[in-house]
Design an enzyme around this catalytic site. Structure first.
Site, mmCIF file in Angstrom:
data_model
loop_
_atom_site.group_PDB
_atom_site.id
_atom_site.type_symbol
_atom_site.label_atom_id
_atom_site.label_comp_id
_atom_site.label_asym_id
_atom_site.label_seq_id
_atom_site.Cartn_x
_atom_site.Cartn_y
_atom_site.Cartn_z
ATOM 1 N N TYR A 291 8.471 -1.535 -5.506
ATOM 2 C CA TYR A 291 7.118 -1.649 -6.036
ATOM 3 C C TYR A 291 7.081 -1.636 -7.563
ATOM 4 O O TYR A 291 6.101 -2.058 -8.166
ATOM 5 C CB TYR A 291 6.239 -0.514 -5.508
ATOM 6 N N LYS B 88 18.391 2.147 5.074
ATOM 7 C CA LYS B 88 18.908 0.922 5.699
ATOM 8 C C LYS B 88 20.319 0.697 5.168
ATOM 9 O O LYS B 88 20.657 -0.351 4.614
ATOM 10 C CB LYS B 88 17.978 -0.255 5.397
ATOM 11 N N ASP C 110 14.565 0.989 10.939
ATOM 12 C CA ASP C 110 14.022 0.306 12.112
ATOM 13 C C ASP C 110 14.015 1.233 13.325
ATOM 14 O O ASP C 110 13.045 1.256 14.097
ATOM 15 C CB ASP C 110 14.787 -0.997 12.407
ATOM 16 N N ASP D 192 6.052 4.035 2.745
ATOM 17 C CA ASP D 192 4.717 3.440 2.839
ATOM 18 C C ASP D 192 4.451 2.979 4.266
ATOM 19 O O ASP D 192 3.401 3.264 4.862
ATOM 20 C CB ASP D 192 4.631 2.267 1.859
ATOM 21 N N ASP E 13 2.055 5.126 7.280
ATOM 22 C CA ASP E 13 0.896 4.480 7.894
ATOM 23 C C ASP E 13 1.070 4.368 9.410
ATOM 24 O O ASP E 13 0.110 4.522 10.168
ATOM 25 C CB ASP E 13 0.663 3.093 7.287
#
Length: 363
Positions: free
Chosen positions: A141, A191, A223, A247, A251
């Site tokens: 970001y 990851k 994942d 993020d 959520d």
């Protein structure tokens, strides 16, 4: 005791829910003898309209001099076509950078009165109590360059993921510290089978674990973590991860509670200055209708008291009051089931304040 709180109502339903959370804080102040000095400043779309930028310098200055900050929400379709650097969301990213708010905390608990509001089976949700610790000021970001460019003769795009060892280390230490106050387990999500950034993250996590012999560290690929959050959320205590993964996972975790309208969050720096905000967005489609759920903002006010000001008893009283109001059958439309008593934003807050008084008497 006097504490300075900066209010950043922002856009959409932000002003409505911040007003309700302020009402609850004022009631807490009366009960426990705490004086809150509130100052309201601009951020997001409303700041663009009034000042031409999503984060005015005055807002940053006031926040730096505050004891804690309570934010509503930013953004909305009104500002969809403004220059990318001036979008309302940039105000949120910039204040995190300006205040060095690198640690985002999102507790996820299932309140028994709402266990049937989630799409997940009740037997999976019973006893869920986890904390997601998300790195907030690094990663993709904030990396540079982030741009469109010509690649092999056609339009392409480049986003850059950047992390320094020190940035990874400090967020991991936060997670381990919180785990010590809970059940002593940290799940580091990465990851590492694909990304070099994740391989460094995992190395630093192992290094940090050597400093916390009383905390159990495990690793999980992102994942798989996304699947396990829904399949068996009780297995988690503290989850720590980088900005983008955090993020998405935080959520997703809203499905555990049944609604984004229930989840609070905190963004902290090393000096314990915190910005507290509900997880949900600005919901411009329901702004001004008096039906927004104020509970996430009120729960964020409880986090403000606990993590920002160290007022643990006061925070716990709010949490008890929220659950009591729900047990009494009060529901805003987003969490209502057939036959429930549906109330307005203000009426829900009234119910929490009434329960707050009862909770304080019982103590």
């Amino acid at each position: 005791m006097e504490k300075k709180i900066v209010l950043l109502p922002g856009d959409g339903i932000g002003p409505e829910i911040v007003f309700e959370a302020k009402r609850v804080l004022e009631e807490v102040g009366k009960i426990f003898g705490v004086t809150f000095q509130f100052t309201e400043e601009q951020i997001g779309g409303v700041a663009i309209d009034k000042s031409g930028v999503p984060l005015p310098d005055k807002t940053v200055e006031q926040c730096l001099n505050a004891d804690a900050i309570l934010l509503g929400a930013v953004g909305g379709p009104k500002w969809d076509n403004v220059e990318p650097s001036l979008r309302p969301e940039r105000g949120l990213l910039k204040i995190r950078k300006a205040l060095d708010l690198y640690a985002n905390l999102r507790p996820v608990q299932v309140m028994e009165p709402l266990i049937h509001s989630s799409a997940i089976k009740p037997e999976i949700l019973t006893g869920v109590d986890l904390l997601i610790v998300r790195e907030l000021t690094g990663g993709i970001y904030f990396g540079s360059p982030s741009e469109r460019r010509e690649i092999d003769g056609e339009l392409g795009v480049v986003d850059t993921l950047v992390y320094k060892r020190s940035e990874i280390k400090r967020i991991l230490k936060q997670a381990f510290d919180f785990a010590r106050l809970r059940s002593g387990r940290v799940m580091s999500v990465d990851k590492a089978n694909v990304l070099e950034s994740s391989r460094l993250w995992r190395e630093v996590a192992e290094e940090t674990a050597n400093e916390y012999k009383d905390v159990i560290l495990e690793h999980m690929l992102v994942d798989n973590a996304a699947m396990q959050l829904i399949r068996n959320p009780r297995q988690f205590d503290v989850i720590v991860t980088e900005n983008l993964f955090g993020d998405i996972l935080s959520d997703e975790a809203s499905m555990i509670s049944g609604s984004l309208g229930l989840l609070p969050s905190a963004s902290m720096n090393s000096s314990k200055l915190g910005l507290f905000e509900p997880v949900h967005g600005s919901a411009p489609d329901i702004a001004g209708k008096g039906i927004a759920n104020p509970l996430a903002a009120i729960a964020s006010a409880a986090m403000l008291l606990q993590y920002g000001l160290g007022l643990i008893e006061e925070a716990k009283t709010i949490e008890v009051a929220i659950e009591r109001a729900l047990r009494n059958g009060y529901r805003t439309p987003d969490i209502a089931l057939t036959g429930d008593r549906i109330v307005s934003t203000t009426e829900m807050t009234d119910a929490v304040i009434e329960a707050l008084k009862i909770a304080s008497y019982s103590n």
